[in-house]
Write a protein that holds these residues in place. Structure first.
Motif, PDB file in Angstrom:
ATOM      1  N   ALA A 192       0.835  -1.206   0.000  1.00 51.78           N
ATOM      2  CA  ALA A 192       0.000   0.000   0.000  1.00 51.78           C
ATOM      3  C   ALA A 192       0.865   1.250   0.000  1.00 51.78           C
ATOM      4  CB  ALA A 192      -0.927   0.000   1.223  1.00 51.78           C
ATOM      5  N   ARG A 193       0.300   2.327  -0.498  1.00 53.36           N
ATOM      6  CA  ARG A 193       1.008   3.604  -0.451  1.00 53.36           C
ATOM      7  C   ARG A 193       1.070   4.127   0.987  1.00 53.36           C
ATOM      8  NH1 ARG A 193      -1.108   9.264  -3.277  1.00 53.36           N
ATOM      9  NH2 ARG A 193       0.475  10.623  -2.350  1.00 53.36           N
ATOM     10  N   LEU A 194      -0.042   3.987   1.719  1.00 55.80           N
ATOM     11  CA  LEU A 194      -0.109   4.466   3.099  1.00 55.80           C
ATOM     12  C   LEU A 194       0.390   3.379   4.038  1.00 55.80           C
ATOM     13  CD1 LEU A 194      -0.953   6.495   5.294  1.00 55.80           C
ATOM     14  CD2 LEU A 194      -3.274   5.547   5.152  1.00 55.80           C
ATOM     15  N   VAL A 195       1.434   3.700   4.792  1.00 57.32           N
ATOM     16  CA  VAL A 195       2.036   2.740   5.724  1.00 57.32           C
ATOM     17  C   VAL A 195       2.009   3.343   7.122  1.00 57.32           C
ATOM     18  CG1 VAL A 195       4.119   1.443   6.329  1.00 57.32           C
ATOM     19  CG2 VAL A 195       3.553   1.864   3.909  1.00 57.32           C
ATOM     20  N   VAL A 196       1.349   2.672   8.053  1.00 60.11           N
ATOM     21  CA  VAL A 196       1.226   3.144   9.424  1.00 60.11           C
ATOM     22  C   VAL A 196       2.122   2.292  10.323  1.00 60.11           C
ATOM     23  CG1 VAL A 196      -0.337   3.525  11.376  1.00 60.11           C
ATOM     24  CG2 VAL A 196      -1.136   3.916   9.027  1.00 60.11           C
ATOM     25  N   LEU A 197       2.883   2.974  11.168  1.00 66.90           N
ATOM     26  CA  LEU A 197       3.809   2.301  12.075  1.00 66.90           C
ATOM     27  C   LEU A 197       3.341   2.486  13.507  1.00 66.90           C
ATOM     28  CD1 LEU A 197       6.885   3.914  10.361  1.00 66.90           C
ATOM     29  CD2 LEU A 197       6.224   1.517  10.092  1.00 66.90           C
ATOM     30  N   CYS A 198       3.201   1.387  14.230  1.00 67.10           N
ATOM     31  CA  CYS A 198       2.800   1.453  15.636  1.00 67.10           C
ATOM     32  C   CYS A 198       3.638   0.420  16.394  1.00 67.10           C
ATOM     33  CB  CYS A 198       1.305   1.183  15.784  1.00 67.10           C
ATOM     34  SG  CYS A 198       0.646   1.584  17.418  1.00 67.10           S
ATOM     35  N   LEU A 199       4.919   0.738  16.527  1.00 63.44           N
ATOM     36  CA  LEU A 199       5.890  -0.202  17.078  1.00 63.44           C
ATOM     37  C   LEU A 199       6.307   0.195  18.491  1.00 63.44           C
ATOM     38  CD1 LEU A 199       7.905  -0.567  13.772  1.00 63.44           C
ATOM     39  CD2 LEU A 199       6.355  -2.261  14.763  1.00 63.44           C
ATOM     40  N   LEU A 200       7.260  -0.519  19.046  1.00 58.21           N
ATOM     41  CA  LEU A 200       7.650  -0.313  20.434  1.00 58.21           C
ATOM     42  C   LEU A 200       8.290   1.047  20.675  1.00 58.21           C
ATOM     43  CD1 LEU A 200       8.048  -1.396  23.324  1.00 58.21           C
ATOM     44  CD2 LEU A 200      10.218  -2.400  22.544  1.00 58.21           C
ATOM     45  N   ASP A 201       9.254   1.400  19.813  1.00 59.84           N
ATOM     46  CA  ASP A 201       9.976   2.655  19.981  1.00 59.84           C
ATOM     47  C   ASP A 201      10.624   3.042  18.655  1.00 59.84           C
ATOM     48  OD1 ASP A 201      12.133   0.878  19.763  1.00 59.84           O
ATOM     49  OD2 ASP A 201      12.527   0.877  21.917  1.00 59.84           O
ATOM     50  N   ASP A 202      11.310   4.187  18.658  1.00 62.94           N
ATOM     51  CA  ASP A 202      11.910   4.677  17.420  1.00 62.94           C
ATOM     52  C   ASP A 202      12.949   3.707  16.869  1.00 62.94           C
ATOM     53  OD1 ASP A 202      12.379   6.987  15.490  1.00 62.94           O
ATOM     54  OD2 ASP A 202      14.395   6.707  16.320  1.00 62.94           O
ATOM     55  N   ALA A 203      13.720   3.068  17.750  1.00 63.64           N
ATOM     56  CA  ALA A 203      14.715   2.098  17.279  1.00 63.64           C
ATOM     57  C   ALA A 203      14.044   0.944  16.547  1.00 63.64           C
ATOM     58  CB  ALA A 203      15.526   1.579  18.469  1.00 63.64           C
TER      59      ALA A 203
ATOM     60  N   ALA B   5      12.842  -2.180  11.688  1.00 67.32           N
ATOM     61  CA  ALA B   5      11.836  -2.809  10.824  1.00 67.32           C
ATOM     62  C   ALA B   5      11.959  -2.343   9.377  1.00 67.32           C
ATOM     63  CB  ALA B   5      10.440  -2.506  11.348  1.00 67.32           C
ATOM     64  N   LEU B   6      12.315  -1.084   9.162  1.00 72.62           N
ATOM     65  CA  LEU B   6      12.352  -0.530   7.812  1.00 72.62           C
ATOM     66  C   LEU B   6      13.757  -0.470   7.222  1.00 72.62           C
ATOM     67  CD1 LEU B   6       9.754   2.371   8.132  1.00 72.62           C
ATOM     68  CD2 LEU B   6       9.408   0.039   7.285  1.00 72.62           C
ATOM     69  N   ASP B   7      14.711  -1.028   7.918  1.00 73.90           N
ATOM     70  CA  ASP B   7      16.081  -1.031   7.421  1.00 73.90           C
ATOM     71  C   ASP B   7      16.161  -1.768   6.081  1.00 73.90           C
ATOM     72  OD1 ASP B   7      18.865  -0.682   7.384  1.00 73.90           O
ATOM     73  OD2 ASP B   7      19.189  -2.638   8.324  1.00 73.90           O
ATOM     74  N   GLY B   8      16.604  -1.059   5.063  1.00 75.66           N
ATOM     75  CA  GLY B   8      16.761  -1.679   3.743  1.00 75.66           C
ATOM     76  C   GLY B   8      15.483  -1.785   2.932  1.00 75.66           C
ATOM     77  N   VAL B   9      14.339  -1.332   3.492  1.00 74.01           N
ATOM     78  CA  VAL B   9      13.064  -1.427   2.775  1.00 74.01           C
ATOM     79  C   VAL B   9      12.933  -0.244   1.811  1.00 74.01           C
ATOM     80  CG1 VAL B   9      10.555  -1.411   3.025  1.00 74.01           C
ATOM     81  CG2 VAL B   9      11.967  -2.656   4.682  1.00 74.01           C
ATOM     82  N   ASP B  10      12.482  -0.502   0.602  1.00 73.70           N
ATOM     83  CA  ASP B  10      12.285   0.560  -0.391  1.00 73.70           C
ATOM     84  C   ASP B  10      11.067   1.393   0.000  1.00 73.70           C
ATOM     85  OD1 ASP B  10      12.143   2.191  -2.572  1.00 73.70           O
ATOM     86  OD2 ASP B  10      11.638   0.603  -4.006  1.00 73.70           O
ATOM     87  N   LEU B  11      11.293   2.667   0.321  1.00 74.39           N
ATOM     88  CA  LEU B  11      10.208   3.549   0.753  1.00 74.39           C
ATOM     89  C   LEU B  11       9.836   4.582  -0.314  1.00 74.39           C
ATOM     90  CD1 LEU B  11      11.408   4.265   4.401  1.00 74.39           C
ATOM     91  CD2 LEU B  11       9.790   2.526   3.621  1.00 74.39           C
ATOM     92  N   THR B  12      10.373   4.451  -1.483  1.00 72.63           N
ATOM     93  CA  THR B  12      10.127   5.414  -2.550  1.00 72.63           C
ATOM     94  C   THR B  12       8.628   5.554  -2.829  1.00 72.63           C
ATOM     95  OG1 THR B  12      12.227   4.790  -3.580  1.00 72.63           O
ATOM     96  CG2 THR B  12      10.669   6.051  -4.916  1.00 72.63           C
ATOM     97  N   GLY B  13       8.127   6.778  -2.765  1.00 71.17           N
ATOM     98  CA  GLY B  13       6.725   7.035  -3.070  1.00 71.17           C
ATOM     99  C   GLY B  13       5.752   6.663  -1.972  1.00 71.17           C
ATOM    100  N   LYS B  14       6.251   6.228  -0.823  1.00 71.42           N
ATOM    101  CA  LYS B  14       5.373   5.822   0.269  1.00 71.42           C
ATOM    102  C   LYS B  14       5.019   6.994   1.169  1.00 71.42           C
ATOM    103  CE  LYS B  14       5.369   1.538  -1.029  1.00 71.42           C
ATOM    104  NZ  LYS B  14       4.126   0.884  -1.520  1.00 71.42           N
ATOM    105  N   ASP B  15       3.883   6.878   1.834  1.00 64.13           N
ATOM    106  CA  ASP B  15       3.439   7.845   2.828  1.00 64.13           C
ATOM    107  C   ASP B  15       3.487   7.160   4.198  1.00 64.13           C
ATOM    108  OD1 ASP B  15       3.017   9.841   0.990  1.00 64.13           O
ATOM    109  OD2 ASP B  15       0.877   9.451   0.778  1.00 64.13           O
ATOM    110  N   LEU B  16       4.447   7.567   5.015  1.00 65.52           N
ATOM    111  CA  LEU B  16       4.649   6.939   6.324  1.00 65.52           C
ATOM    112  C   LEU B  16       3.964   7.750   7.415  1.00 65.52           C
ATOM    113  CD1 LEU B  16       8.443   5.945   6.274  1.00 65.52           C
ATOM    114  CD2 LEU B  16       6.463   4.640   5.455  1.00 65.52           C
ATOM    115  N   VAL B  17       3.146   7.088   8.205  1.00 68.61           N
ATOM    116  CA  VAL B  17       2.503   7.699   9.365  1.00 68.61           C
ATOM    117  C   VAL B  17       3.002   6.951  10.591  1.00 68.61           C
ATOM    118  CG1 VAL B  17       0.327   8.152  10.554  1.00 68.61           C
ATOM    119  CG2 VAL B  17       0.469   8.403   8.064  1.00 68.61           C
TER     120      VAL B  17
END
Length: 306
Positions: A75-86, A91-103
């Motif tokens: 999906a274009r819209l990606v929502v993150l609700c994880l433990l902490d900033d680390a 989780a997103l290390d190495g993931v292609d985020l081009t064109g994504k909308d991160l919330v």
């Protein structure tokens, strides 16, 4: 031929198909968010480090991704609700985020929000940080009054506002990605200060023939009456006028504080929840009694920034 007939925006919005989104993180809050989006008909892809947590949501219509990259790709819209900033970075290390909308609804600090926004933008994504002013049980329950602060990309927020408002109200507080966390922590800090005062009040009556349930309505009534301090302090901090219209000046407040401390001692109650604020007022007064004695207590706020 052009149709000039009046359009009904609400009808158009309601007829639009619910937007798909991906959600990373299925703790109590993430699961509550997921269920509200599913109930509203949004196609939802989920990922969680412990994959078993996705099972109940899959039964309700979600699609489980095996990896964060798989969820992000869905999906274009990606929502993150994880433990902490680390955890977000991992989780997103190495993931292609081009064109994504991160919330990012992961609890963090203003500095973490700003840094994560720059990190996302460097990877070709738009970014909004969020601060959830609700418990999981308030999610999807409009009458509970929960909402989420958002800050960062206004374009992202406007694009996805309808989707973001499904679980709880949405309040955009600025283009600075750190402002959502700052608003969140400011409100929570006030809440804990309030809880501290209430806790001290109940401790004072322990062992006495005063039932907590009898003190309870008196506390609620009194604290409601004292709510004027919120707007009063805001006005005085804005104008830097701490003396006009003061009813009970700082000198009087500091003098009366001794009674609070002696009463606590008599009742065998620690003053650890009360003393810091009383000491702050005393420090403001002793700095220049002539200048500050007639001030409103809001002047003491200025001492908190080094």
């Amino acid at each position: 031929m052009t149709d000039n007939a009046p359009q009904n925006p609400s009808a158009t919005a309601s007829s639009a198909a619910p937007a798909p989104l991906a959600l990373l993180g299925l703790g109590d809050m993430g699961t509550a968010l997921a269920r509200t989006w599913l109930a509203a008909g949004h196609p939802l892809t989920v990922w969680n480090r412990t994959g078993a947590k996705a099972g109940p949501l899959v039964a309700e219509g979600a699609v489980a991704a095996a990896t964060p990259a798989g969820a992000v790709a869905a999906a274009r819209l990606v929502v993150l609700c994880l433990l902490d900033d680390a955890s977000v970075g991992a989780a997103l290390d190495g993931v292609d985020l081009t064109g994504k909308d991160l919330v990012n609804l992961t609890t963090g600090t203003p500095a973490e929000g700003r840094a994560r926004a720059a990190w996302a933008e460097a990877r070709g994504a738009r970014f909004v940080d969020g601060g959830i002013m609700a418990t999981p049980t308030m999610i999807g329950v409009p009458e509970a009054g929960g909402y989420v602060f958002y800050s960062g990309s206004r374009g992202l927020f406007d694009t996805h506002r309808a989707t973001l408002e499904v679980p709880a109200g949405a309040r955009f507080v600025g283009a600075d990605a750190g402002y959502a966390a700052l608003h969140d922590v400011a409100l929570l800090s006030a809440m804990y200060g309030l809880f501290a005062g209430i806790s001290h009040a109940y401790a004072l009556i322990e062992g006495e023939d005063i039932a907590p349930k009898d003190l309870s309505p008196l506390l609620s009534e009194w604290l409601g009456a004292m709510g004027f301090f919120v707007g009063n302090a805001a006005e005085r901090l804005t104008t830097r006028d701490f003396t006009t219209g003061v009813v009970s000046g700082l000198a009087m407040q500091v003098a009366a504080a001794g009674t609070l401390l002696r009463t606590a001692e008599e009742q065998g109650v620690s003053t650890e929840l009360l003393s810091p604020y009383l000491e702050l007022m005393k420090r403001r007064l002793t700095g220049d009694p002539a200048a500050h004695g007639g001030e409103d207590t809001a002047g003491a706020i200025t001492l908190l920034r080094a």
